[in-house]
Design a protein around this motif. Sequence first.
Motif, mmCIF file in Angstrom:
data_model
loop_
_atom_site.group_PDB
_atom_site.id
_atom_site.type_symbol
_atom_site.label_atom_id
_atom_site.label_comp_id
_atom_site.label_asym_id
_atom_site.label_seq_id
_atom_site.Cartn_x
_atom_site.Cartn_y
_atom_site.Cartn_z
ATOM 1 N N UNK A 329 0.819 -1.216 0.000
ATOM 2 C CA UNK A 329 0.000 0.000 0.000
ATOM 3 C C UNK A 329 0.850 1.262 0.000
ATOM 4 N N UNK A 330 2.164 1.120 -0.106
ATOM 5 C CA UNK A 330 3.061 2.276 -0.192
ATOM 6 C C UNK A 330 3.563 2.419 -1.621
ATOM 7 N N UNK A 331 2.628 2.569 -2.553
ATOM 8 C CA UNK A 331 2.943 2.565 -3.983
ATOM 9 C C UNK A 331 2.560 3.908 -4.600
ATOM 10 N N UNK A 332 3.513 4.542 -5.272
ATOM 11 C CA UNK A 332 3.235 5.798 -5.964
ATOM 12 C C UNK A 332 2.844 5.517 -7.408
ATOM 13 N N UNK A 333 1.749 6.102 -7.880
ATOM 14 C CA UNK A 333 1.423 5.983 -9.300
ATOM 15 C C UNK A 333 2.382 6.836 -10.129
ATOM 16 N N UNK A 334 2.507 6.513 -11.396
ATOM 17 C CA UNK A 334 3.405 7.275 -12.263
ATOM 18 C C UNK A 334 2.885 8.682 -12.519
ATOM 19 N N UNK A 335 1.570 8.849 -12.458
ATOM 20 C CA UNK A 335 0.968 10.152 -12.770
ATOM 21 C C UNK A 335 -0.362 10.271 -12.052
ATOM 22 N N UNK A 336 -0.963 11.435 -12.157
ATOM 23 C CA UNK A 336 -2.269 11.654 -11.537
ATOM 24 C C UNK A 336 -3.391 11.585 -12.559
ATOM 25 N N UNK A 557 7.143 1.401 -3.301
ATOM 26 C CA UNK A 557 7.226 0.963 -4.691
ATOM 27 C C UNK A 557 6.564 1.996 -5.588
ATOM 28 N N UNK A 558 6.625 1.757 -6.881
ATOM 29 C CA UNK A 558 5.952 2.627 -7.846
ATOM 30 C C UNK A 558 5.437 1.779 -8.995
ATOM 31 N N UNK A 559 4.677 2.405 -9.863
ATOM 32 C CA UNK A 559 4.191 1.714 -11.057
ATOM 33 C C UNK A 559 5.335 1.138 -11.889
ATOM 34 N N UNK A 560 6.484 1.822 -11.862
ATOM 35 C CA UNK A 560 7.590 1.400 -12.701
ATOM 36 C C UNK A 560 8.211 0.087 -12.230
ATOM 37 N N UNK A 561 7.825 -0.369 -11.046
ATOM 38 C CA UNK A 561 8.361 -1.628 -10.527
ATOM 39 C C UNK A 561 7.578 -2.854 -11.009
ATOM 40 N N UNK A 562 6.446 -2.631 -11.666
ATOM 41 C CA UNK A 562 5.610 -3.763 -12.088
ATOM 42 C C UNK A 562 6.364 -4.652 -13.075
ATOM 43 N N UNK A 563 6.935 -4.039 -14.129
ATOM 44 C CA UNK A 563 7.612 -4.830 -15.163
ATOM 45 C C UNK A 563 8.795 -5.620 -14.607
ATOM 46 N N UNK A 582 12.571 -1.192 -10.218
ATOM 47 C CA UNK A 582 13.354 -2.260 -9.606
ATOM 48 C C UNK A 582 12.445 -3.435 -9.291
ATOM 49 N N UNK A 583 13.023 -4.628 -9.356
ATOM 50 C CA UNK A 583 12.281 -5.790 -8.896
ATOM 51 C C UNK A 583 12.062 -5.667 -7.401
ATOM 52 N N UNK A 584 10.844 -5.876 -6.972
ATOM 53 C CA UNK A 584 10.525 -5.761 -5.547
ATOM 54 C C UNK A 584 11.092 -6.914 -4.737
ATOM 55 N N UNK A 585 11.589 -7.926 -5.428
ATOM 56 C CA UNK A 585 12.158 -9.064 -4.705
ATOM 57 C C UNK A 585 13.579 -8.790 -4.214
ATOM 58 N N UNK A 586 14.184 -7.733 -4.749
ATOM 59 C CA UNK A 586 15.512 -7.369 -4.257
ATOM 60 C C UNK A 586 15.691 -5.864 -4.083
ATOM 61 N N UNK A 587 14.582 -5.149 -3.927
ATOM 62 C CA UNK A 587 14.647 -3.698 -3.743
ATOM 63 C C UNK A 587 15.131 -3.361 -2.338
ATOM 64 N N UNK A 588 15.905 -2.281 -2.236
ATOM 65 C CA UNK A 588 16.409 -1.845 -0.941
ATOM 66 C C UNK A 588 15.253 -1.334 -0.084
ATOM 67 N N UNK A 589 15.246 -1.644 1.203
ATOM 68 C CA UNK A 589 14.145 -1.205 2.075
ATOM 69 C C UNK A 589 14.011 0.316 2.165
ATOM 70 N N UNK A 590 15.130 1.024 2.060
ATOM 71 C CA UNK A 590 15.083 2.479 2.231
ATOM 72 C C UNK A 590 15.214 3.219 0.908
ATOM 73 N N UNK A 591 14.791 2.601 -0.184
ATOM 74 C CA UNK A 591 14.927 3.214 -1.506
ATOM 75 C C UNK A 591 14.027 4.434 -1.665
ATOM 76 N N UNK A 592 14.386 5.278 -2.593
ATOM 77 C CA UNK A 592 13.518 6.387 -2.994
ATOM 78 C C UNK A 592 12.683 5.940 -4.192
#
Length: 662
Positions: A329-336, A557-563, A582-592
């Motif tokens: 639930x901490x996911x930013x969309x690419x746009x509004x 996460x963001x929309x760009x992480x889906x692919x 980034x793949x969410x399976x190896x994304x850094x916990x404190x990423x921007x």
Amino acid sequence: MFASSVAGSSRWFSFVNESWRIATLWLAGVLLFMSFRVFFLVYFHDRITTPIDLNVILNTLETGFAFDSAASGVCFSIPFLLNCILQPMRLGHWVRMVRNFTGKLFFVVAILLCITSITYIAEYGSQFNYFMFEGLHDDQQAIALTVIEQYRPWGSFLGLLALLVVAFKLCERVDKQSNSFLQRIFTDCKWKRTLLISIIVVLFICAIRGSFESRPASRKWSAVTPDPFINNLVINPFRSFFYAIKDYNDLQSHGVNGENPYLSHNSGLDALPLNALSKHTTAPLLAAPSQVFVIVMESYDSWPLQQKYAALNLTNQLKNLASKGIYLDNVLPAASSTMNSLSSIVSGIPYAGVNMSLIGPQNPSSKLSLFNQFEQLGYTSQFFYGGLLSWQNVGEYVLSQGVDKVYSAIDAGGKGSAGVWGIDDGQLFDLVAEKTTKKSFNVILSGSYHGPFNLDLDKYNYPYKSVADYPAEINKLAGELLDPYVLGHLWYADKMLGEFVAKMEQRYPDALFVITGDHYSRRNFHQRPNLYELTHVPMVIYGKGVSADLVPAQQVASHMDIAPTLLDLIAPANTQFYSMGQSLFNAAPDRRVFGFQTIRHNEQLWRGDLSALYEYYRVNERDKTQLLPATPSQFVEIDAQTEQAYTQYMATAWQLLTQGMD
């Protein structure tokens, strides 16, 4: 009598007299803008989220006056300059004609913008911005019908006519006014005349600048209160409209041949080269499924899934899927906006302020394209939309990104009860079920949770007829709550989603689903949502073998992480692909993570024009469970490193879209 006749024939007096008429119209313009600002503050008071006092209101009105003065002053600068040039030549009748025309044109435009701004604020929570020009590429007839059916702007139309009548009568009265009281200052003394002219010119210059100080009224100085919504009202609709044009043109940079707007003021930065975006998958976590569905739900944002709204039972279907798979639930969309978020997801290029659906088809398919990268894995790619493919050029756009097959409302027999926008979600998902082929990759864009809201919800047994039907604990919220009929369209969209997933899962037990929202809905349950609720969307990954422990629940996460996440989940080991996520399976916990004009870093969240004005919120997990909002967090400025990373990210996205990269 003699003095009166001499004054009447004096060029100096004619200049003073005409200057007074122009000043009267300038003052009327200032009062018009100020009146609407006060109206906005009262009418939209429930959008104010921080405590305010008299000083806050005075600061708002004082700074607003500067913008009002400048907007009105610039418009009346033409008749004033002509007054300076033509009166000495005894051509005052030309000044009068220009002043009359300018006055009427100014009031038509200003009143129209002020009235229109009421509806714009009601829908988008702000005054005019670059986003309004995206409508130029939209289905304008559908937009017009939506506005009429959803907002019924007849009162605004009558108000517009009434204000125009008053403004035109004022222009006529100013034109006919003799201003005989000015004859008292008539003098033959040259130094007195010179002094008065100098005072008039100085006042005129100050009126245009909106200030007696060294700095003129400027957007970067408009954030004079602790409340972002009030700050947005400091700039009047007239000025915000022209800022919107400027921002839009800056982002477009006059088309694909322009200078990268994110690098023009950052000479030390460069867009990332394509090889920097190259990635390789690790060992697949799942056997390649027979079907992959990426479902982008219209206006399906994070707030309905929060624990504090659980009693409403609005999104039980997605919650059920989330409980069995990965839920973030901490996911930013690419746009509004729908099209720009969709474009970002399918092309792999983040939205950077340029209309992607028009520029994209002019260039070769993106090397980051989701369709192309899944076709390399042996999938047939398909795109489904419940409207017409002419909307936002979506048909040509997805084809330009390599999709094999495209389906729309036409393939389902035309329009449903959704009327102007196409078929209902139930019809759309039935179309997907009918057209799904062996080993296909399917992107689906829903549309039912979009105005105008006109579904017959009774036949689906929707439980809420009025606000009084909401659960007792929900009704404790102060202020006006979202209309249950509107909210029912979200409930319906969720219901159709659940039924579709169940049907596909039964037919294809190994099917894989990724479900997200295109953007936040702009329709919040109550009138004081926090910034988290105004920016985030959910993401659910569901399917056989997908378990919650694969990704930490609080991962940003963001929309760009889906692919990259999908590819890392099912592609053979060491498969090369390109991605800005980034793949969410190896994304850094404190990423921007970034969305357009939005940044999330750990609990820190910023949104707005990040080079000038923006909001800040510290994401508090308690806010997701406690119904009443917590005290606003103390403002924190974006640190230089984060801002630089955002700028480079957007510069790279702009470059990928407009110029491409080898």
